[in-house]
Design an enzyme around this catalytic site. Sequence first.
Site, PDB file in Angstrom:
ATOM      1  N   SER A 174       0.830  -1.206   0.000  1.00 50.16           N
ATOM      2  CA  SER A 174       0.000   0.000   0.000  1.00 50.16           C
ATOM      3  C   SER A 174       0.867   1.260   0.000  1.00 50.16           C
ATOM      4  CB  SER A 174      -0.961  -0.034   1.190  1.00 50.16           C
ATOM      5  OG  SER A 174      -1.858   1.050   1.153  1.00 50.16           O
ATOM      6  N   ASP A 326      -2.867   5.971  -3.827  1.00 51.07           N
ATOM      7  CA  ASP A 326      -1.676   5.355  -3.259  1.00 51.07           C
ATOM      8  C   ASP A 326      -1.124   4.324  -4.244  1.00 51.07           C
ATOM      9  OD1 ASP A 326      -3.717   3.528  -2.934  1.00 51.07           O
ATOM     10  OD2 ASP A 326      -3.122   2.913  -0.923  1.00 51.07           O
ATOM     11  N   ASP A 330      -5.931   1.704  -4.216  1.00 46.72           N
ATOM     12  CA  ASP A 330      -7.201   1.394  -3.559  1.00 46.72           C
ATOM     13  C   ASP A 330      -7.682   2.562  -2.697  1.00 46.72           C
ATOM     14  OD1 ASP A 330      -5.307   1.112  -1.560  1.00 46.72           O
ATOM     15  OD2 ASP A 330      -6.087  -0.793  -0.794  1.00 46.72           O
TER      16      ASP A 330
END
Length: 615
Positions: A174, A326, A330
């Site tokens: 992430s 990011d 997501d």
Amino acid sequence: MNQPSPSIDSSQAMELARTAVAEKKLSESALENLKRWVTEPQYAPYQPALLKLIEDKDFQQLDTCFWEVIPFGTGGRRGLMSELGSATINERTIAESAHGLAAYSKTFSGQETGKAAIAHDSRINSSHFARIAASVLAGHGLTVYFFKTSRSTPELSFAVRECGCDVGAMITASHNPPSDNGFKAYWSTGGQVLPPHDQGIIDEVYQAAEIPLLDFDQAVEQGLIQFIDEDVASKYRSSVVSHSHSGNRDITGYFTPLHGVGEASVYQVLQQAGFAGIQKYEPQCAQDGNFPNVPDQLPNPERTEVYQPAIEQAKQTGGEIILASDPDADRMGVCVKNPAGEFIHLTGNQVGALLADYVLRKRQAAGTLSPEHFVVETIVTTPLIAAIARKANVRIINNLLVGFKYIAETMDAEGPDKFVFGTEESLGYLAGEYCRDKDAAIAALWACELAAELKAEGKTLLDRLDDLYLDHGFHLEGQVSKTCKGSSGNEQIKQLMKAFRSTPPAKMGNLNFTLVRDYQDLEIRSLPENTVTETFSKPKGNVLMLEARAEGSPLTVQLGVRPSGTEPKIKFYYFAQAEVTDPGLLDQTKHAAFSTIEDFKDALMAWIDQTLADT
């Protein structure tokens, strides 16, 4: 990996390690995990390097690499990359993760075959780790649907459902620093694995000995690994665009993927939907796991700093909005220009409130909303969304633990056909039935539609926020955190959680705390006595919510406390609320709330430092 030549054997190494534990140079948990890697045959390729590290007494690195078996947290397994170690992301822990997912899935289903989908983002080693995961899953007899090119997390979730898979895996960390990577595990619903499946997978991971592993290219030739790329990705984009609620497209600005994969999902969705005025911010478009043109190389759209380069360009070209996703696309953040020409960074709570209000108003106008429809948010997401949902006469489900997987679970449990919108404060948003994880693309689509509609009325997103504050009271939310790395940091987090539980503060700044809701003990306790006044049944998790009132002010404040499930941090969420009885008093109310919260944050950090110093 390089093979150093140690001059000690495994028994001598373990004796040195036990001495290090006695001297407080190595944690007990690291010793236990290290013992497995030093003595068990499946770790033989790593043992020369480990013996050399022990011989050199590099116990700090060894503790970093072995202090835990990296768990499935809020967002899967995520952490520092290292060539070896049970607490880090490396070839072995990735292979073990894929093995655990496959072995548990087969045990659960009772079938020896099945289907899996795999995707990866643009991080360092992501493609390599994805090939390892696919080779392991294929080695277990699963047919693997593989995104050869880097893709977003919601595309993986979509692919699991589209291809009828039993499981899926996404290689990503992430928004973490370049040093990190991770493994997100997905179930047949398209959502991330939930209890008890997560523990079942970890049990298989821990028991992993020899792991079946096919040659990737041979598995492709045999049809055990099949590339899906644009075939599935184009269906995903069309599914997102189908959720458009407006034809307004007159808005200008920039989108940045922060060197991640968002250009192929978010930007392509915006272009397919007709937002010609949204341009790519080119300096941050190249997929690069080092995130070279992102300030501090920290690609988190919650950080105002990441927008600054794009803001400078927007000021020169007249852009009105800036969007950022990011690295695995997501999550989506927004900056909007105010009347003075300055760009204001909206929080995840503010964006969530705006999008919830937007879709509810649109569906009310279209006559596609009923009291059975529902909006979902977590317990650390703004109460403003609940107020908006109630006014729209739909259900609000807002008692969920942190993690979008719980929103996805609720969506399926309550009926996807009645699901309107799901959101969490950390820039996560979802609508529709096409996937079961948060998606920057749907959020960007709606944010641009709403901004364009408001522009046609001579307004901005900031004006609409003020309208919501006048309707539902002013809401101010935010988050601060303390980073606590490694085994010693983990102990600090435990100490802070224990202190908040056993001796919670009675006062911080101008705030007097009146009660604490303990989601681990399932108790409500009055403060300052900390005595139980009520119990409740769910949800159960390691979270505390404290309530307070400001002296001489109508402001009420909540403080949420929880260890992060994906980073070595303890997080503190604050929620301030005050009624606005007169539109002319909104600015005064905002100023008073900001002042109170700034004093509170200073007092909070001082309390944290003092608590750690006393333990």
